[in-house]
Write a protein that holds these residues in place. Structure first.
Motif, PDB file in Angstrom:
ATOM      1  N   PHE A  17      -4.367   9.536  -1.294  1.00 51.97           N
ATOM      2  CA  PHE A  17      -5.337   8.632  -0.669  1.00 51.97           C
ATOM      3  C   PHE A  17      -6.427   8.233  -1.677  1.00 51.97           C
ATOM      4  O   PHE A  17      -6.681   7.049  -1.909  1.00 51.97           O
ATOM      5  CB  PHE A  17      -5.955   9.345   0.539  1.00 51.97           C
ATOM      6  N   VAL A  18      -7.030   9.262  -2.301  1.00 50.98           N
ATOM      7  CA  VAL A  18      -8.115   8.990  -3.238  1.00 50.98           C
ATOM      8  C   VAL A  18      -7.597   8.215  -4.449  1.00 50.98           C
ATOM      9  O   VAL A  18      -8.240   7.274  -4.932  1.00 50.98           O
ATOM     10  CB  VAL A  18      -8.780  10.319  -3.675  1.00 50.98           C
ATOM     11  N   TYR A  19      -6.407   8.588  -4.904  1.00 51.37           N
ATOM     12  CA  TYR A  19      -5.804   7.925  -6.059  1.00 51.37           C
ATOM     13  C   TYR A  19      -5.689   6.417  -5.816  1.00 51.37           C
ATOM     14  O   TYR A  19      -6.158   5.599  -6.613  1.00 51.37           O
ATOM     15  CB  TYR A  19      -4.427   8.534  -6.307  1.00 51.37           C
ATOM     16  N   LEU A  83      -8.547  -3.215  11.233  1.00 49.65           N
ATOM     17  CA  LEU A  83      -8.160  -1.805  11.153  1.00 49.65           C
ATOM     18  C   LEU A  83      -6.664  -1.667  10.900  1.00 49.65           C
ATOM     19  O   LEU A  83      -6.227  -0.849  10.089  1.00 49.65           O
ATOM     20  CB  LEU A  83      -8.544  -1.078  12.445  1.00 49.65           C
ATOM     21  N   ILE A  84      -5.865  -2.478  11.616  1.00 49.29           N
ATOM     22  CA  ILE A  84      -4.409  -2.396  11.451  1.00 49.29           C
ATOM     23  C   ILE A  84      -4.038  -2.637   9.995  1.00 49.29           C
ATOM     24  O   ILE A  84      -3.219  -1.919   9.418  1.00 49.29           O
ATOM     25  CB  ILE A  84      -3.703  -3.439  12.353  1.00 49.29           C
ATOM     26  N   GLY A  85      -4.682  -3.641   9.386  1.00 47.54           N
ATOM     27  CA  GLY A  85      -4.348  -3.957   7.999  1.00 47.54           C
ATOM     28  C   GLY A  85      -4.599  -2.792   7.066  1.00 47.54           C
ATOM     29  O   GLY A  85      -3.736  -2.423   6.271  1.00 47.54           O
ATOM     30  N   VAL A  86      -5.786  -2.174   7.185  1.00 47.69           N
ATOM     31  CA  VAL A  86      -6.127  -1.071   6.288  1.00 47.69           C
ATOM     32  C   VAL A  86      -5.216   0.122   6.538  1.00 47.69           C
ATOM     33  O   VAL A  86      -4.697   0.749   5.607  1.00 47.69           O
ATOM     34  CB  VAL A  86      -7.614  -0.691   6.462  1.00 47.69           C
ATOM     35  N   ILE A  87      -4.985   0.425   7.826  1.00 49.66           N
ATOM     36  CA  ILE A  87      -4.179   1.608   8.147  1.00 49.66           C
ATOM     37  C   ILE A  87      -2.746   1.425   7.648  1.00 49.66           C
ATOM     38  O   ILE A  87      -2.172   2.317   7.018  1.00 49.66           O
ATOM     39  CB  ILE A  87      -4.214   1.872   9.667  1.00 49.66           C
ATOM     40  N   ALA A  88      -2.157   0.244   7.907  1.00 48.27           N
ATOM     41  CA  ALA A  88      -0.785   0.013   7.450  1.00 48.27           C
ATOM     42  C   ALA A  88      -0.716   0.088   5.929  1.00 48.27           C
ATOM     43  O   ALA A  88       0.238   0.637   5.374  1.00 48.27           O
ATOM     44  CB  ALA A  88      -0.291  -1.350   7.945  1.00 48.27           C
ATOM     45  N   GLY A  89      -1.763  -0.434   5.261  1.00 52.89           N
ATOM     46  CA  GLY A  89      -1.785  -0.377   3.803  1.00 52.89           C
ATOM     47  C   GLY A  89      -1.761   1.051   3.290  1.00 52.89           C
ATOM     48  O   GLY A  89      -0.994   1.392   2.393  1.00 52.89           O
ATOM     49  N   ALA A 125       8.788  -1.032   7.053  1.00 59.22           N
ATOM     50  CA  ALA A 125       8.229  -1.028   8.405  1.00 59.22           C
ATOM     51  C   ALA A 125       6.720  -1.211   8.355  1.00 59.22           C
ATOM     52  O   ALA A 125       6.149  -1.970   9.143  1.00 59.22           O
ATOM     53  CB  ALA A 125       8.590   0.276   9.116  1.00 59.22           C
ATOM     54  N   MET A 126       6.068  -0.513   7.437  1.00 61.01           N
ATOM     55  CA  MET A 126       4.615  -0.648   7.341  1.00 61.01           C
ATOM     56  C   MET A 126       4.236  -2.063   6.909  1.00 61.01           C
ATOM     57  O   MET A 126       3.235  -2.610   7.354  1.00 61.01           O
ATOM     58  CB  MET A 126       4.056   0.381   6.358  1.00 61.01           C
ATOM     59  N   GLY A 127       5.058  -2.648   6.033  1.00 65.70           N
ATOM     60  CA  GLY A 127       4.820  -4.038   5.645  1.00 65.70           C
ATOM     61  C   GLY A 127       4.874  -4.958   6.848  1.00 65.70           C
ATOM     62  O   GLY A 127       4.082  -5.891   6.971  1.00 65.70           O
ATOM     63  N   SER A 128       5.813  -4.694   7.758  1.00 65.74           N
ATOM     64  CA  SER A 128       5.941  -5.581   8.912  1.00 65.74           C
ATOM     65  C   SER A 128       4.836  -5.318   9.931  1.00 65.74           C
ATOM     66  O   SER A 128       4.476  -6.211  10.692  1.00 65.74           O
ATOM     67  CB  SER A 128       7.318  -5.446   9.555  1.00 65.74           C
ATOM     68  N   ILE A 129       4.291  -4.095   9.951  1.00 68.30           N
ATOM     69  CA  ILE A 129       3.148  -3.842  10.839  1.00 68.30           C
ATOM     70  C   ILE A 129       1.918  -4.580  10.308  1.00 68.30           C
ATOM     71  O   ILE A 129       1.087  -5.074  11.069  1.00 68.30           O
ATOM     72  CB  ILE A 129       2.872  -2.324  10.934  1.00 68.30           C
ATOM     73  N   HIS A 130       1.849  -4.691   8.995  1.00 65.57           N
ATOM     74  CA  HIS A 130       0.689  -5.333   8.382  1.00 65.57           C
ATOM     75  C   HIS A 130       0.553  -6.792   8.815  1.00 65.57           C
ATOM     76  O   HIS A 130      -0.542  -7.339   8.852  1.00 65.57           O
ATOM     77  CB  HIS A 130       0.791  -5.239   6.853  1.00 65.57           C
ATOM     78  N   VAL A 131       1.687  -7.418   9.171  1.00 67.79           N
ATOM     79  CA  VAL A 131       1.642  -8.816   9.626  1.00 67.79           C
ATOM     80  C   VAL A 131       0.688  -8.952  10.805  1.00 67.79           C
ATOM     81  O   VAL A 131      -0.046  -9.933  10.908  1.00 67.79           O
ATOM     82  CB  VAL A 131       3.056  -9.283  10.024  1.00 67.79           C
ATOM     83  N   TYR A 132       0.689  -7.940  11.695  1.00 69.47           N
ATOM     84  CA  TYR A 132      -0.140  -8.012  12.895  1.00 69.47           C
ATOM     85  C   TYR A 132      -1.610  -8.215  12.559  1.00 69.47           C
ATOM     86  O   TYR A 132      -2.330  -8.890  13.278  1.00 69.47           O
ATOM     87  CB  TYR A 132       0.001  -6.729  13.721  1.00 69.47           C
ATOM     88  N   SER A 133      -2.032  -7.576  11.473  1.00 71.72           N
ATOM     89  CA  SER A 133      -3.436  -7.654  11.107  1.00 71.72           C
ATOM     90  C   SER A 133      -3.875  -9.104  10.933  1.00 71.72           C
ATOM     91  O   SER A 133      -4.798  -9.585  11.592  1.00 71.72           O
ATOM     92  CB  SER A 133      -3.643  -6.850   9.825  1.00 71.72           C
ATOM     93  N   MET A 255      -5.528  -3.650  -1.630  1.00 76.17           N
ATOM     94  CA  MET A 255      -4.688  -2.468  -1.548  1.00 76.17           C
ATOM     95  C   MET A 255      -3.216  -2.854  -1.513  1.00 76.17           C
ATOM     96  O   MET A 255      -2.365  -2.166  -2.057  1.00 76.17           O
ATOM     97  CB  MET A 255      -5.043  -1.699  -0.284  1.00 76.17           C
ATOM     98  N   ASN A 256      -2.961  -3.982  -0.872  1.00 71.98           N
ATOM     99  CA  ASN A 256      -1.590  -4.474  -0.821  1.00 71.98           C
ATOM    100  C   ASN A 256      -1.056  -4.742  -2.216  1.00 71.98           C
ATOM    101  O   ASN A 256       0.121  -4.493  -2.496  1.00 71.98           O
ATOM    102  CB  ASN A 256      -1.545  -5.772  -0.023  1.00 71.98           C
ATOM    103  N   VAL A 257      -1.914  -5.274  -3.075  1.00 74.95           N
ATOM    104  CA  VAL A 257      -1.496  -5.520  -4.457  1.00 74.95           C
ATOM    105  C   VAL A 257      -1.093  -4.208  -5.121  1.00 74.95           C
ATOM    106  O   VAL A 257      -0.038  -4.104  -5.750  1.00 74.95           O
ATOM    107  CB  VAL A 257      -2.633  -6.195  -5.247  1.00 74.95           C
ATOM    108  N   VAL A 258      -1.938  -3.190  -4.933  1.00 78.72           N
ATOM    109  CA  VAL A 258      -1.639  -1.884  -5.529  1.00 78.72           C
ATOM    110  C   VAL A 258      -0.350  -1.313  -4.937  1.00 78.72           C
ATOM    111  O   VAL A 258       0.535  -0.850  -5.664  1.00 78.72           O
ATOM    112  CB  VAL A 258      -2.819  -0.918  -5.306  1.00 78.72           C
ATOM    113  N   THR A 259      -0.242  -1.364  -3.596  1.00 80.57           N
ATOM    114  CA  THR A 259       0.940  -0.800  -2.952  1.00 80.57           C
ATOM    115  C   THR A 259       2.202  -1.510  -3.415  1.00 80.57           C
ATOM    116  O   THR A 259       3.203  -0.867  -3.735  1.00 80.57           O
ATOM    117  CB  THR A 259       0.829  -0.948  -1.423  1.00 80.57           C
TER     118      THR A 259
END
Lengths: 409, 243
Positions: A17-19, A83-89, A125-133, A255-259
């Motif tokens: 997380f911190v990384y 919130l959804i965006g950050v959490i999914a990220g 799956a997390m990528g597709s949840i991020h769409v909701y954000s 964060m998406n860029v990093v992920t």
């Protein structure tokens, strides 16, 4: 997993997380500096050495800014969307190994939150949840520009998810496992000849290309940042947001860029694997982390370069690139990969045959790309021609063309 | 223990959100509750050690299908003040249908696994000796697979259940073709066609020149265009029937 002491999972979760949070903070600063340099400006240069602490100050500023919630918004969804965006990220980082085996207080473990047995699907799956954000932010704002941004974003993300999924599918077929750890391990050896890295990016080059384009579109970064196109949609989906809610969207985007870079490195560039140069064991455990960081930074830099170098894509071109080029090529390539894997299972292939097959497949996909690209160039002329204009020139010609299209199909 | 806790959490969540789907007055809120419901069911799958199914549930249902649902809702521009109301008679029918479904599910699934004939949690000797309903953990079924059931599911889907699988694929294809035909039919609205062309008047010289240089398919008389397009649609429909 159960053989570890209780603190190990917590420790891994916190470290990862911190990384990623730190890398995101550095990315924001680096992006501003590099883009500024590309545009002959200075960029942030006041706080800390080379302005490196600017992100920290901005973060504090975001927290203390007034958080305006417009009166007509759908409040619960409006609050939920960022919130959804950050959490999914954050969640999608859980399956990415950021280093090799580490021994700490007598416990040996890999630096990954959880090496899920279907880890690759978890990422998707997390990528597709991020769409909701993005999507819900656009809808709940109850305002035209955010809505358009939201609709654009969801269509774009769904389209490129398919292409990206196909690229990932060929990696999975080639490796024969959905576990991220297995995919990393399969790439750690030599490639076709000693000294060449066994990265999937080389063996599965078309899949790598598709994934590269797909990841830029998924992250909603320039040149595919049509969801927030500030020239057309003010700010797109986050027009109505302010204060920390806006900050969370920014955080999620970076964060998406990093992920995405981390996923790219993991799936196509061997993750944390790399030469250790015969270092003693006491120091050698740092090397995987070093390699992972270097590879990931290269892709983050690539994202920044794209933003500085390319203008925004037109929306209809974006869609036709996704559906008419990337998806068919991805399908064919997944098929080719499956065929090669099957051949390899049935017969033992020599290196020459493998190289030959690879070249043939690459030529095939390349040819398909050009065939697919040619008609696309032909209808590059915008379809939204003015009907009155056409009628003035040659009455009936427009209808004629339409009828011809009908018959053609 | 952990299994029981997660089961109750996800079960309550699933049922509560399912109720909320039908109770919510705003269509987007209802759709979001459906997303929550699908995620809770994914959690139930996870409790059953079916990792693959669980993630695919999130990926396909929550991630793709529901986004499309919401997409359509947005594109149709459903006003947020548009509340959903149902006729009382329909409500009665819905309640009756739900009750019927509940009875069927209870009889078919819950009954066998909770009756005395079930050996869930019983000694292995009892399970081996009697021909009662057996239930074992999915991990045991997977065996050496270790991939959350991917291999097992693949073998079943493309071995024993190939025919239903292909039928489902065909069903989806037919639905897609049907949707395309319905969507394209809008092109045939009378007001979309130029009234002059419908009269069968002579095409202008420029258009005729264009037509003569093109292929046969392009060389249509505008007067017969409408009939020809219908013909195309007919053949498309025929193709579908042949499928």
């Amino acid at each position: 997993m159960s053989e570890h002491a209780l603190w190990v999972p917590f420790f891994r979760a916190i470290v990862v997380f911190v990384y990623f949070l730190l890398v995101t903070a550095v990315l924001i600063w680096a992006e501003r500096r590099i883009v500024a340099r590309m545009q002959a400006r200075l960029g942030p240069n006041r706080i800390g050495p080379f302005g490196a602490l600017q992100t920290l100050v901005d973060g504090v500023k975001m927290f203390f800014k007034e958080d305006v919630t417009p009166a007509m918004v759908d409040r619960p969804v409006f609050v939920l969307a960022p919130l959804i965006g950050v959490i999914a990220g954050f969640l999608s980082m859980a399956v990415i190994p950021i280093g090799g085996e580490v021994t700490l207080f007598g416990e040996t473990f890999t630096l990954v939150v959880s090496d899920l047995n279907v880890g690759v699907l978890w990422i998707l799956a997390m990528g597709s949840i991020h769409v909701y954000s993005v999507f819900l932010a656009g809808w709940s704002s109850n305002s035209p520009y955010p809505l358009m941004g939201g609709v654009r974003a969801s269509a774009q993300m769904i389209s490129y998810e398919i292409a990206q999924g196909l690229a990932v599918a060929s990696v999975v077929i080639y490796t024969g496992s959905l576990r991220v750890g297995d995919i990393v391990a399969a790439q750690s050896g030599d490639g076709l000849f000693p000294g060449m890295p066994g990265w999937n990016a080389i063996v599965l080059f078309p899949a790598f290309l598709i994934f590269t384009i797909g990841m830029v579109a998924e992250a909603g970064r320039p040149p595919f940042d049509l969801a927030e196109a500030e020239g057309e949609l003010v700010g797109g989906f986050h027009t109505e947001y302010s204060g920390m809610k806006f900050g969370m969207f920014m955080l999620a985007e970076f964060m998406n860029v990093v992920t995405m870079s981390a996923i790219m490195v993991t799936l196509f560039f061997g993750g944390p694997s790399g030469p250790t140069f015969g270092l003693p064991d006491a120091v050698a455990w740092v090397m995987p982390m070093f390699w992972f960081f270097v590879k990931m930074s290269a892709f983050i830099f690539f994202f920044i370069l794209l933003r500085g170098a390319l203008p925004r894509y037109r929306y209809d071109r974006l869609m036709s690139l996704g559906w008419k080029v990337l998806v068919p090529v991805g399908l064919v390539w997944a098929l080719v990969t499956a065929a090669i894997v099957l051949l390899e299972e049935q017969t033992v292939l020599t290196t020459e045959v493998r190289i030959g097959l690879g070249v043939a497949a690459a030529v095939l996909v390349g040819a398909l790309l050009f065939v697919g690209a040619a008609p696309e160039d032909a209808d590059a002329i915008p379809d939204e021609r003015d009907p009155q204009d056409d009628a003035a020139q040659a009455p009936g010609a427009a209808d004629r063309a339409e009828n011809a299209e009908e018959v053609g199909t | 223990m952990a299994e029981a806790v997660s089961f109750w959490v996800f079960a309550v969540l699933a049922l509560g959100s399912a109720l909320a789907v039908v109770a919510m007055r705003n269509i987007v809120h209802a759709a979001l509750m459906l997303v929550l419901n699908l995620l809770a069911i994914a959690g139930l799958y996870l409790t059953l050690q079916a990792t693959f199914i669980s993630i695919v549930q999130v990926l396909v249902y929550a991630g793709a299908i529901m986004v499309l649902f919401l997409f359509v809702v947005m594109l149709l521009g459903v006003d947020r003040d548009d509340t959903l109301t149902t006729a009382p008679r329909l409500t009665a029918v819905a309640v009756a249908g739900a009750a019927l479904l509940a009875v069927a599910l209870l009889a078919a699934f819950v009954g066998p696994y909770t009756s005395p004939a079930s050996v869930c949690g019983a000694d292995t000797e009892v399970a081996a000796s009697s021909d009662a309903v057996r239930c074992i953990g999915l991990d045991e079924v997977y065996g050496e697979d270790g991939q959350g059931g991917v291999v097992l599911l693949g073998e079943q889907l493309f071995g024993r259940y190939t025919f239903p699988f292909e039928l489902a694929a065909l069903l989806l294809t037919v639905a897609t073709i049907g949707a395309v035909i319905l969507a394209r039919r809008r092109d045939l609205d009378p007001e979309d066609l130029d009234p002059e062309d419908l009269d069968g008047s002579e095409p202008p010289p420029g258009a005729a020149g264009l037509g003569s240089t093109s292929s046969d398919a392009l060389d249509l008389d505008p007067g017969t265009a409408a009939a020809d397009t219908e013909l195309v649609l007919d053949t498309a429909a025929d193709d579908e029937r042949e499928d």
